[in-house]
Design a protein around this motif. Sequence first.
Motif, PDB file in Angstrom:
ATOM      1  N   SER A   1       0.165  -8.153  -8.490  1.00  0.00           N
ATOM      2  CA  SER A   1       0.192  -7.096  -9.374  1.00  0.00           C
ATOM      3  C   SER A   1      -0.377  -7.298 -10.850  1.00  0.00           C
ATOM      4  N   SER A   2      -0.161  -8.590 -11.633  1.00  0.00           N
ATOM      5  CA  SER A   2      -0.958  -9.127 -13.085  1.00  0.00           C
ATOM      6  C   SER A   2      -2.138  -8.190 -12.684  1.00  0.00           C
ATOM      7  N   LYS A   3      -3.281  -8.691 -11.191  1.00  0.00           N
ATOM      8  CA  LYS A   3      -4.344  -8.224 -11.531  1.00  0.00           C
ATOM      9  C   LYS A   3      -4.535  -6.760 -11.632  1.00  0.00           C
ATOM     10  N   ILE A   4      -3.746  -6.237 -10.913  1.00  0.00           N
ATOM     11  CA  ILE A   4      -4.211  -4.857 -10.048  1.00  0.00           C
ATOM     12  C   ILE A   4      -4.197  -3.666 -11.633  1.00  0.00           C
ATOM     13  N   SER A   5      -2.388  -4.846 -12.612  1.00  0.00           N
ATOM     14  CA  SER A   5      -2.639  -3.531 -14.097  1.00  0.00           C
ATOM     15  C   SER A   5      -3.610  -4.001 -15.019  1.00  0.00           C
ATOM     16  N   ALA A   6      -4.770  -5.152 -15.075  1.00  0.00           N
ATOM     17  CA  ALA A   6      -5.770  -5.270 -16.116  1.00  0.00           C
ATOM     18  C   ALA A   6      -6.650  -4.564 -15.163  1.00  0.00           C
ATOM     19  N   THR A   7      -6.501  -4.582 -13.949  1.00  0.00           N
ATOM     20  CA  THR A   7      -7.741  -3.484 -13.727  1.00  0.00           C
ATOM     21  C   THR A   7      -7.496  -2.291 -13.617  1.00  0.00           C
ATOM     22  N   GLU A   8      -6.458  -1.448 -13.669  1.00  0.00           N
ATOM     23  CA  GLU A   8      -6.408  -0.358 -14.210  1.00  0.00           C
ATOM     24  C   GLU A   8      -6.509   0.217 -15.799  1.00  0.00           C
ATOM     25  N   GLU A   9      -5.966  -1.026 -16.102  1.00  0.00           N
ATOM     26  CA  GLU A   9      -6.772  -0.753 -17.997  1.00  0.00           C
ATOM     27  C   GLU A   9      -8.009  -1.320 -18.297  1.00  0.00           C
TER      28      GLU A   9
ATOM     29  N   LYS B   1     -21.468   2.739 -11.840  1.00  0.00           N
ATOM     30  CA  LYS B   1     -21.307   1.924 -11.299  1.00  0.00           C
ATOM     31  C   LYS B   1     -20.196   1.141 -11.152  1.00  0.00           C
ATOM     32  N   GLN B   2     -20.025   0.267 -12.367  1.00  0.00           N
ATOM     33  CA  GLN B   2     -18.782  -0.730 -12.545  1.00  0.00           C
ATOM     34  C   GLN B   2     -17.621   0.199 -12.510  1.00  0.00           C
ATOM     35  N   LEU B   3     -17.270   1.120 -13.052  1.00  0.00           N
ATOM     36  CA  LEU B   3     -16.273   2.023 -12.640  1.00  0.00           C
ATOM     37  C   LEU B   3     -15.958   2.454 -10.756  1.00  0.00           C
ATOM     38  N   GLU B   4     -16.880   2.472 -10.172  1.00  0.00           N
ATOM     39  CA  GLU B   4     -16.478   2.493  -9.136  1.00  0.00           C
ATOM     40  C   GLU B   4     -16.468   1.364  -8.005  1.00  0.00           C
ATOM     41  N   GLY B   5     -16.659   0.132  -8.378  1.00  0.00           N
ATOM     42  CA  GLY B   5     -16.635  -0.905  -8.494  1.00  0.00           C
ATOM     43  C   GLY B   5     -14.689  -1.531  -8.685  1.00  0.00           C
ATOM     44  N   GLN B   6     -14.819  -1.517  -9.348  1.00  0.00           N
ATOM     45  CA  GLN B   6     -13.310  -1.658 -10.063  1.00  0.00           C
ATOM     46  C   GLN B   6     -12.410  -0.748  -8.943  1.00  0.00           C
ATOM     47  N   TYR B   7     -12.522   0.193  -8.896  1.00  0.00           N
ATOM     48  CA  TYR B   7     -11.519   1.192  -7.950  1.00  0.00           C
ATOM     49  C   TYR B   7     -12.134   0.595  -6.680  1.00  0.00           C
ATOM     50  N   ALA B   8     -12.855   0.068  -6.623  1.00  0.00           N
ATOM     51  CA  ALA B   8     -12.855  -0.639  -5.093  1.00  0.00           C
ATOM     52  C   ALA B   8     -11.935  -1.416  -4.896  1.00  0.00           C
ATOM     53  N   GLN B   9     -11.937  -2.762  -6.319  1.00  0.00           N
ATOM     54  CA  GLN B   9     -11.364  -3.958  -5.666  1.00  0.00           C
ATOM     55  C   GLN B   9      -9.977  -3.923  -6.586  1.00  0.00           C
ATOM     56  N   ALA B  10      -9.845  -3.015  -6.221  1.00  0.00           N
ATOM     57  CA  ALA B  10      -7.905  -2.195  -6.873  1.00  0.00           C
ATOM     58  C   ALA B  10      -8.100  -2.302  -5.208  1.00  0.00           C
TER      59      ALA B  10
ATOM     60  N   GLU C   1      -8.928  -2.604  -2.665  1.00  0.00           N
ATOM     61  CA  GLU C   1      -9.146  -4.151  -1.954  1.00  0.00           C
ATOM     62  C   GLU C   1      -7.934  -4.980  -2.333  1.00  0.00           C
ATOM     63  N   LEU C   2      -7.481  -5.177  -3.190  1.00  0.00           N
ATOM     64  CA  LEU C   2      -6.492  -5.964  -3.347  1.00  0.00           C
ATOM     65  C   LEU C   2      -4.697  -5.446  -2.966  1.00  0.00           C
ATOM     66  N   TYR C   3      -4.626  -3.886  -3.077  1.00  0.00           N
ATOM     67  CA  TYR C   3      -3.441  -3.441  -2.344  1.00  0.00           C
ATOM     68  C   TYR C   3      -3.196  -3.773  -1.111  1.00  0.00           C
ATOM     69  N   THR C   4      -5.094  -3.178  -0.900  1.00  0.00           N
ATOM     70  CA  THR C   4      -4.741  -4.033   1.242  1.00  0.00           C
ATOM     71  C   THR C   4      -4.203  -5.117   1.130  1.00  0.00           C
ATOM     72  N   ASP C   5      -4.841  -5.671   0.184  1.00  0.00           N
ATOM     73  CA  ASP C   5      -4.173  -7.364   1.428  1.00  0.00           C
ATOM     74  C   ASP C   5      -2.944  -7.466   0.533  1.00  0.00           C
ATOM     75  N   LEU C   6      -2.738  -6.177  -0.508  1.00  0.00           N
ATOM     76  CA  LEU C   6      -0.913  -6.845  -0.239  1.00  0.00           C
ATOM     77  C   LEU C   6      -0.311  -6.485   0.412  1.00  0.00           C
TER      78      LEU C   6
END
Length: 433
Positions: free
Chosen positions: A90-98, A182-191, A193-198
Motif C-alpha cells: 500500500s505504501s508503494k502504491i501511494s508512492a507510485t501514485e505520487e 514511457k515512464q508514466l506508462e511503466g509506473q501505471y503498469a507497476q501500480a 501489477e501491485l494491486y493485482t498481486d495484492l
Amino acid sequence: MKKIAAGLAALLLVATMFGPSDGFAKKSTVADIDKQLQKLQQEVKNAKAQQEKAASRNQEAQHYKNKTTLNLEYVLDQIALVKGEMSTTSSKISATEESLNVTATELADAEARVASREKLLESRVRLMYTDGAVSYLDVLLSSSSFTDFLDRADSLKTIVNQDQDLLVQHKVDKQTVIDKKKQLEGQYAQAKELYTDLESQRSVLKDKEAEKQQLIAYYDKEIRVTDDISEEQNAKLVQLASNRSLLEKKKDQLKAEEAARKAAAAKAAAAKAEAARKAAAAKRVASSGRSSSPSVPAYSGGDGPFLLPVGSARVSSGYGPRTHPVTGEVGKMHTGVDFAVPQGTSIHAADSGTVLVAEWWSGYGYCVIIDHGGGVWTLYGHIRQGGIRVNVGDRVERGQVIAESGSTGRSTGPHLHFEVRVDGKTVNPMPYL
C-alpha cells in the motif's frame, strides 16, 4: 450403527434364551452351554473387531485433525505475514501514485515548452517565406562600411546561434516528452501489477483457510461418530459379559448337579453292596445312606473392602466428568479411577471371583474383568501387551496377580484404569477400596 444395534438385539435374545429357569437346567447340558459360550466368544471377537476398526478410524481422524490444525496455524501465520506485505505494498502504491502526479506535471510542462517553440519556429519560417529567401552572404555584401560589415556579421552570428539553441532545446524537450510518457506508462503498469498481486494473495489465503476449516469440521464429525460407536460397544461389552457370566454360572450349576447325582449314585451302590455283604450292619449302612450329599458352596463376595489393586499408588484421575486427556473433549465422563504406576507393575485382584474378560477391548486396550458375585464386577484397563496372567473362566483369589500395568488402548502413559460396576453400570470405586 445399524450393525451394532442388530448385534445388541442378538445378545438380548441370547440372554432371554439362557435366562435362569427350571426348564433350562433340565433340557441343557454342559456341552450345550459350552457351544453357547463358543458362540458368545465369537460375538466377542466380532465386537472386538468392530471396536478396533472404530478406534483405528478415531485415531486416524485425530491424527489428520492435528495435522490440519498445524497447517491452519501455518496459513494464519502466512496471513499475518501477508498483511505486513500488504501494508508495504500500500505504501508503494501511494508512492507510485505520487510519482505519477509529479510525472504528469513534468509532462505537461514539457509539452507546453514544445508547443511554444513550435509556434516560434512556425513564425520564423512564415517570415522567411513572406520576405523571400535572403542569404547571409547578401546581407554581408550589402554593408556600407567595414564597421557595418562587422556589425552585420555579429548580428548574423547571434541569429544563427539562437536558431541552433532553439532547435537543440526543441529536440531535447521532444525527447523528454517521449521519455516521460514511457515512464508514466511503466509506473501505471507497476501500480496495476501491485494491486493485482495484492488481491491474488488475499484470494489464495482465504481459500486455504476455508479449506482447512472444512477439513477440521469433517474430522471433528468423524471423531464424534467413532466415539459414539465406542460408547455403544461399551454397552455391548456389558451385555456380553453378563451373558457369559450367566452361562458360566449355569454351567457350574449343571456340573455341581451332575457331580451330586454321581456321588449319590455311587453312595447308593456302595450302600447296597455293603448291605449285601454285611447284613448284620444294615442299620449302620442305612444311616450312611441317609447322610447328606455334598453341595456346591455359594460365592460370598469377600468379607471386607476391596484391596487396592496396585498397592500404594497416586490417583492421577478420579471418577466423574473431566476434560479427556487424549481428545480434549470437555465434560467427558471418566468411568473409573486412574492409578499412576510404572510400566509392568503387578496388578492384583481386588477380591475373589471369576474372570469374565481377559483380552483387548477398544479404548481400554488389554483389560481384565472379574465377576465377584451379586452383580459386582471390577475392571482393570490399559494392561501392557502380553501382561494378562489369567484366562476367561478362571477362578481368582483376593490379592492374586492377574496382570501387569501398561499403556495400551486410548492412554497418555503407563497407569491402571480401575472400575467397579454394579449390574453393569459404573460407580465410584473409591468407597470400595
